[in-house]
Motif scaffolding. Sequence first.
Motif, mmCIF file in Angstrom:
data_model
loop_
_atom_site.group_PDB
_atom_site.id
_atom_site.type_symbol
_atom_site.label_atom_id
_atom_site.label_comp_id
_atom_site.label_asym_id
_atom_site.label_seq_id
_atom_site.Cartn_x
_atom_site.Cartn_y
_atom_site.Cartn_z
ATOM 1 N N THR A 97 0.853 -1.185 0.000
ATOM 2 C CA THR A 97 0.000 0.000 0.000
ATOM 3 C C THR A 97 0.886 1.231 0.000
ATOM 4 O O THR A 97 1.969 1.228 0.583
ATOM 5 C CB THR A 97 -0.921 0.039 1.234
ATOM 6 N N LEU A 98 0.431 2.271 -0.655
ATOM 7 C CA LEU A 98 1.151 3.525 -0.740
ATOM 8 C C LEU A 98 0.728 4.403 0.434
ATOM 9 O O LEU A 98 -0.464 4.620 0.654
ATOM 10 C CB LEU A 98 0.824 4.208 -2.067
ATOM 11 N N THR A 99 1.697 4.888 1.211
ATOM 12 C CA THR A 99 1.386 5.745 2.357
ATOM 13 C C THR A 99 1.179 7.175 1.885
ATOM 14 O O THR A 99 1.425 7.499 0.725
ATOM 15 C CB THR A 99 2.524 5.711 3.390
ATOM 16 N N GLY A 100 0.765 8.026 2.793
ATOM 17 C CA GLY A 100 0.526 9.421 2.451
ATOM 18 C C GLY A 100 1.777 10.147 2.022
ATOM 19 O O GLY A 100 1.738 11.067 1.206
ATOM 20 N N SER A 101 2.924 9.760 2.586
ATOM 21 C CA SER A 101 4.189 10.415 2.237
ATOM 22 C C SER A 101 4.822 9.827 0.989
ATOM 23 O O SER A 101 5.911 10.240 0.585
ATOM 24 C CB SER A 101 5.176 10.300 3.406
ATOM 25 N N GLY A 102 4.171 8.829 0.389
ATOM 26 C CA GLY A 102 4.652 8.267 -0.860
ATOM 27 C C GLY A 102 5.526 7.043 -0.703
ATOM 28 O O GLY A 102 6.107 6.572 -1.671
ATOM 29 N N LYS A 103 5.637 6.524 0.513
ATOM 30 C CA LYS A 103 6.427 5.312 0.729
ATOM 31 C C LYS A 103 5.531 4.088 0.537
ATOM 32 O O LYS A 103 4.317 4.178 0.621
ATOM 33 C CB LYS A 103 7.022 5.308 2.133
ATOM 34 N N LEU A 104 6.155 2.947 0.308
ATOM 35 C CA LEU A 104 5.411 1.706 0.138
ATOM 36 C C LEU A 104 5.489 0.879 1.410
ATOM 37 O O LEU A 104 6.567 0.682 1.967
ATOM 38 C CB LEU A 104 5.973 0.906 -1.035
ATOM 39 N N LYS A 111 3.972 -6.228 4.311
ATOM 40 C CA LYS A 111 3.929 -7.117 5.471
ATOM 41 C C LYS A 111 5.291 -7.761 5.685
ATOM 42 O O LYS A 111 6.083 -7.879 4.755
ATOM 43 C CB LYS A 111 2.880 -8.219 5.268
ATOM 44 N N GLN A 112 5.541 -8.209 6.905
ATOM 45 C CA GLN A 112 6.774 -8.935 7.216
ATOM 46 C C GLN A 112 6.669 -10.370 6.710
ATOM 47 O O GLN A 112 5.625 -11.003 6.863
ATOM 48 C CB GLN A 112 7.000 -8.912 8.730
ATOM 49 N N ALA A 113 7.737 -10.869 6.118
ATOM 50 C CA ALA A 113 7.754 -12.226 5.578
ATOM 51 C C ALA A 113 7.994 -13.251 6.689
ATOM 52 O O ALA A 113 8.261 -12.888 7.844
ATOM 53 C CB ALA A 113 8.837 -12.344 4.523
ATOM 54 N N PHE A 114 7.906 -14.521 6.372
ATOM 55 C CA PHE A 114 8.170 -15.659 7.265
ATOM 56 C C PHE A 114 7.197 -15.696 8.447
ATOM 57 O O PHE A 114 7.582 -15.981 9.572
ATOM 58 C CB PHE A 114 9.620 -15.633 7.782
ATOM 59 N N ASP A 152 4.004 -3.824 10.182
ATOM 60 C CA ASP A 152 4.285 -3.646 8.766
ATOM 61 C C ASP A 152 5.659 -3.012 8.599
ATOM 62 O O ASP A 152 6.173 -2.360 9.508
ATOM 63 C CB ASP A 152 3.229 -2.745 8.120
ATOM 64 N N ARG A 153 6.238 -3.192 7.446
ATOM 65 C CA ARG A 153 7.556 -2.634 7.141
ATOM 66 C C ARG A 153 7.418 -1.643 5.992
ATOM 67 O O ARG A 153 6.511 -1.749 5.173
ATOM 68 C CB ARG A 153 8.538 -3.729 6.707
ATOM 69 N N VAL A 154 8.373 -0.715 5.923
ATOM 70 C CA VAL A 154 8.446 0.205 4.799
ATOM 71 C C VAL A 154 9.460 -0.364 3.827
ATOM 72 O O VAL A 154 10.543 -0.797 4.219
ATOM 73 C CB VAL A 154 8.868 1.615 5.262
ATOM 74 N N LEU A 155 9.095 -0.394 2.571
ATOM 75 C CA LEU A 155 9.970 -0.932 1.537
ATOM 76 C C LEU A 155 11.211 -0.044 1.410
ATOM 77 O O LEU A 155 11.122 1.177 1.543
ATOM 78 C CB LEU A 155 9.225 -0.973 0.207
#
Length: 65
Positions: free
Chosen positions: A16-23, A26-29, A48-51
């Motif tokens: 999902t795209l955040t308001g500030s434009g970051k993606l 979810k955390q894997a594993f 959640d993590r930021v890409l």
Amino acid sequence: MKVKQKTKKSVSKRMTLTGSGKLKRKQAFRSHLAHNKTTKQKRHSRKDRVLSSADSGRYKQLISK
């Protein structure tokens, strides 16, 4: 005539795209074999993590509308 690039649905459903434009992703594993993981690992993987900025440019192009 310029052809628009289609949205990659598999990517758009995972991020999902955040308001500030970051993606955000979810955390894997996390899906199974939780009894082998420590409580700390399971607790930290709830968030959640930021890409990373290195990857976000490529992925934004895939989900841009």
